[in-house]
Each structure stands twice: as C-alpha cells, then as structure tokens.
Design a protein around this motif. Structure first.
Motif, mmCIF file in Angstrom:
data_model
loop_
_atom_site.group_PDB
_atom_site.id
_atom_site.type_symbol
_atom_site.label_atom_id
_atom_site.label_comp_id
_atom_site.label_asym_id
_atom_site.label_seq_id
_atom_site.Cartn_x
_atom_site.Cartn_y
_atom_site.Cartn_z
ATOM 1 N N LEU A 49 0.831 -1.213 0.000
ATOM 2 C CA LEU A 49 0.000 0.000 0.000
ATOM 3 C C LEU A 49 0.858 1.253 0.000
ATOM 4 O O LEU A 49 0.501 2.264 -0.625
ATOM 5 C CB LEU A 49 -0.937 -0.023 1.206
ATOM 6 C CG LEU A 49 -2.038 -1.092 1.159
ATOM 7 C CD1 LEU A 49 -2.807 -1.116 2.470
ATOM 8 C CD2 LEU A 49 -2.983 -0.845 -0.015
ATOM 9 N N LEU A 50 1.985 1.224 0.688
ATOM 10 C CA LEU A 50 2.917 2.350 0.640
ATOM 11 C C LEU A 50 3.501 2.506 -0.761
ATOM 12 O O LEU A 50 3.644 3.616 -1.276
ATOM 13 C CB LEU A 50 4.042 2.153 1.654
ATOM 14 C CG LEU A 50 3.692 2.356 3.130
ATOM 15 C CD1 LEU A 50 4.844 1.870 4.008
ATOM 16 C CD2 LEU A 50 3.387 3.812 3.431
ATOM 17 N N ALA A 65 1.325 4.312 -3.418
ATOM 18 C CA ALA A 65 0.844 5.663 -3.102
ATOM 19 C C ALA A 65 1.995 6.669 -3.142
ATOM 20 O O ALA A 65 2.639 6.918 -2.126
ATOM 21 C CB ALA A 65 0.177 5.668 -1.722
ATOM 22 N N ALA A 100 -3.076 -1.951 -6.450
ATOM 23 C CA ALA A 100 -3.090 -2.489 -5.089
ATOM 24 C C ALA A 100 -3.843 -3.808 -5.050
ATOM 25 O O ALA A 100 -3.389 -4.778 -4.414
ATOM 26 C CB ALA A 100 -3.732 -1.484 -4.131
ATOM 27 N N ASN A 104 6.214 8.653 0.135
ATOM 28 C CA ASN A 104 4.911 7.999 0.038
ATOM 29 C C ASN A 104 3.768 8.895 0.522
ATOM 30 O O ASN A 104 3.964 9.773 1.355
ATOM 31 C CB ASN A 104 4.909 6.716 0.871
ATOM 32 C CG ASN A 104 6.025 5.769 0.491
ATOM 33 O OD1 ASN A 104 6.118 5.333 -0.649
ATOM 34 N ND2 ASN A 104 6.894 5.441 1.445
ATOM 35 N N PHE A 138 1.409 8.691 2.800
ATOM 36 C CA PHE A 138 1.161 7.779 3.908
ATOM 37 C C PHE A 138 -0.269 7.851 4.444
ATOM 38 O O PHE A 138 -0.785 6.860 4.965
ATOM 39 C CB PHE A 138 2.176 7.994 5.036
ATOM 40 C CG PHE A 138 2.290 9.382 5.566
ATOM 41 C CD1 PHE A 138 1.381 9.877 6.476
ATOM 42 C CD2 PHE A 138 3.351 10.201 5.183
ATOM 43 C CE1 PHE A 138 1.491 11.151 6.981
ATOM 44 C CE2 PHE A 138 3.472 11.491 5.684
ATOM 45 C CZ PHE A 138 2.533 11.971 6.592
ATOM 46 N N ALA A 186 -2.228 5.358 2.391
ATOM 47 C CA ALA A 186 -1.820 3.990 2.695
ATOM 48 C C ALA A 186 -2.357 3.535 4.053
ATOM 49 O O ALA A 186 -2.862 2.420 4.201
ATOM 50 C CB ALA A 186 -0.288 3.880 2.663
ATOM 51 N N ALA A 220 -5.110 0.550 4.714
ATOM 52 C CA ALA A 220 -4.690 -0.565 5.570
ATOM 53 C C ALA A 220 -5.688 -0.782 6.706
ATOM 54 O O ALA A 220 -6.048 -1.923 7.022
ATOM 55 C CB ALA A 220 -3.297 -0.293 6.124
ATOM 56 N N THR A 258 2.377 0.398 7.523
ATOM 57 C CA THR A 258 2.225 1.741 6.952
ATOM 58 C C THR A 258 2.695 2.804 7.935
ATOM 59 O O THR A 258 3.261 3.825 7.530
ATOM 60 C CB THR A 258 0.760 2.014 6.554
ATOM 61 O OG1 THR A 258 -0.099 1.838 7.692
ATOM 62 C CG2 THR A 258 0.309 1.078 5.451
#
Length: 343
Positions: free
Chosen positions: A120-121, A124, A163, A286, A288, A291, A295, A309
């Motif tokens: 996920l990081l 993004a 993703a 990123n 964050f 993300a 998450a 994350t």
C-alpha cells in the motif's frame, strides 16, 4: 546555508527523541491530538504540513508552467518510477524478507499483513511532503507542481487496480474522502494561498525576500510534524521495537534502491538538477495518509498492515533528509542546459 538549516538532520533527530519521550510522558495529550482528524487525515499534522508547503507554492510562476512541456523527460521519469517500477519492487522485497529471510521470526499471517502494508505504501506516491523535499534541494517549483498533479490524477485511476493486483484482493475500495481531502489540504489550498500572496507581493524580488523570511517557519513546521508523528506512535515504538526494525529493513532498501534507479536514470537523461531532484524524490516518498487509511479499512486498526504503513511514516523523514543531502552534494552531476539524451 544558515546554521539552523545546515544542521537540520540534527534537529530532526532531536525532534524524534522529543516526540517519543513526550508520547510516553503525556500520552493523553497525543491521544487527544490524534483524535482530531477527519477521513484518517490528522488535522494538526495537516496544519504543520501546510506551513511547510506554503512557501514552496509562493514560488510557483504560472506563466512558466506551460514551459514544462518543452522538457517532458523529468515527468516521464517520475511516472515510470512511480507506476511501473516502485509498486512491484516493494511487493517483491516484502515477499523476500517476510516469506524467506524473516520467515522464522514472524508467523505467516502477520508476515502477509506486513507485506500488504508495504504494498500500500508502494502504490501511493507522495502528494504533500515532496514539496518540502523539492524546496530543500532548490527544485523547480513549477515542475514539481506539475509532477505531483499528474501523479495525483493517475492515482485516482491506478491505485485500486494495482493495489488489488498485488494484494490478490479484488474489492479494494479507495477512500475518496481521504484522497480528496489530502489533495485539497496539501495542494489546492496552499496553491491558492501562494497565488494570492504572489499577486500581492508583485515583484520577484519581494517574493524571494518573503520566501526567505518564511524558511525558519517552514523548518519549524517540519520539526513539529516529526514530534507529532513519533509522539502518536511512541507506545508502539517501545512495545514492538523488533517488529518495527524488521519492517524498516526492506522499506529502507526499497527507498534507497528506488532512489538509486531514479537518480541514475536522471543522470543518464541529463536532466537539469532542479528537475532531477524532485522527480526522484516523488518516487521515493509515500502518500502515507492514503496507505494508512486503506490498511485500516481493509485489514483493521491493529493489523500488521496498519503497523507497516505507520513504520513507513516513521522512517520517511530521516531517510528523505539523507536523500536531500545526497542530491545537494551531487549537483555537479547535472550540467545545466544539457539536452542531449545519452542512453
């Protein structure tokens, strides 16, 4: 370079220590501030990031943005790194470390969640902090804005499919409130404020003087952000130090590895230094907030994915400052005005 900026890495280290210490000493204060959020975007952190981004936005000359199209290679480099390389190297490193190297230390379910958080990081790219890193490397403000804007547009369409592909999940839901609020707070509002300020100041000389005056305020915003981020996670840092170290190792390798690839490509493309720096930094930092939000929504607040994350947030500032230092020390690698592409 002024004394305060010259030793920025020292002040950041002190801010990290202060954040952890205060988070342990007065956890109630940080819990209250952490609760001051909307759509997984902490509004206190948003204010400090806004303070950091605003001076960068004042420098943007909209009459010069049209010239970005005359040199599209920096934008192309950013897009290739962010969407064709970074997500997949992050997934590969996550699998390698948590399914092979660290398999004996982490149970399979937790390992899978750590990998998910890393992915996920990786999907993004940065929206806000890259303006700060660009300013610290004397990056082209106009070019940086275009790079961020194009990446944000692509992220609207590409985040969920990539993703979902890498996570093996078909129903990834993009938290539109988080995405839109972040872009609005970190790009649109400071951009409008910068436009108004630039118009009111009038001459380029007055703009330059005003931005110079704001630099200490911008740095203080960065340090305040660091204190808050580490204060929010102080208990986690102390309670799960080994987990944080294990997650940080592949994240660090990913960050420095992507930077090396991007910076090497920028040098081979003979990009101007003030374009090469931001182009590479967008790919290594990123988004964050997005993300973390995904998450939590997909795997849960106390999941390994959410923790991964958060670790990405914690390592980003120190690592990005080290990359800023590398870029500033290698300006001579990028002769100005050289347009020849040597591949």
């Amino acid at each position: 370079m002024p004394f305060f900026e010259r030793y920025l890495s020292v002040w950041v280290a002190l801010a990290i220590a202060a954040g952890v210490a205060l988070g342990v000493a007065v956890p109630g204060v940080f819990e209250a501030v952490a609760g001051f959020e909307y759509a997984h975007v902490n509004l206190a952190v948003a204010v400090f990031i806004w303070v950091m981004v605003y001076p960068m936005m004042i420098q943007i000359d909209f009459t010069a943005i049209k010239k970005v199209g005359q040199n599209p290679r920096g934008l192309l480099l950013t897009l290739v790194i962010n969407w064709l390389i970074k997500p997949f190297t992050m997934a590969a490193l996550g699998w390698l470390f948590f399914k092979v190297f660290f398999a004996g230390w982490v149970d399979p379910q937790t390992a899978t969640e750590y990998i998910a958080g890393m992915i996920l990081l990786g999907v993004a790219p940065c929206t806000a902090m890259v303006f700060v890193w660009s300013q610290l490397t004397k990056g082209d403000a106009n070019y940086t804005l275009v790079q961020v804007s194009v990446n944000d547009i692509i992220m609207v369409f590409a985040f969920a499919p990539i993703a979902g592909l890498l996570l093996g999940v078909s129903d990834i839901t993009v938290p539109w409130d988080t995405l839109l609020l972040s872009v609005g707070l970190y790009v649109v509002l400071p951009l409008l404020a910068g436009m108004v300020t630039r118009y009111m100041l009038g001459s380029e000389e007055r703009v330059a003087n005003f931005v110079h005056t704001l630099k200490p305020v911008s740095v203080m915003g960065l340090l305040a952000t660091v204190v808050l981020l580490f204060g929010f996670q102080a208990e986690t840092i102390l309670a799960k130090p080994m987990a944080i170290v294990l997650i940080a190792i592949p994240l660090l390798i990913q960050t420095y590895g992507i930077f090396i690839i991007a910076y090497w490509a920028a040098k081979r493309l003979r990009l101007a230094h003030n374009v090469a720096g931001p182009a590479c930094l967008i790919g290594t930092s990123n988004f964050f907030e997005l993300a973390v939000a995904v998450a939590i929504s997909v795997f849960g607040l106390h999941s390994g994915a959410a923790l991964a994350t958060v670790v990405g947030v914690l390592v980003e500032v120190p690592v990005m400052l080290s990359l800023v230092a590398i870029i500033n020390r290698t300006k001579h690698w990028f002769p100005e005005g050289q347009e020849k592409i040597d591949l």
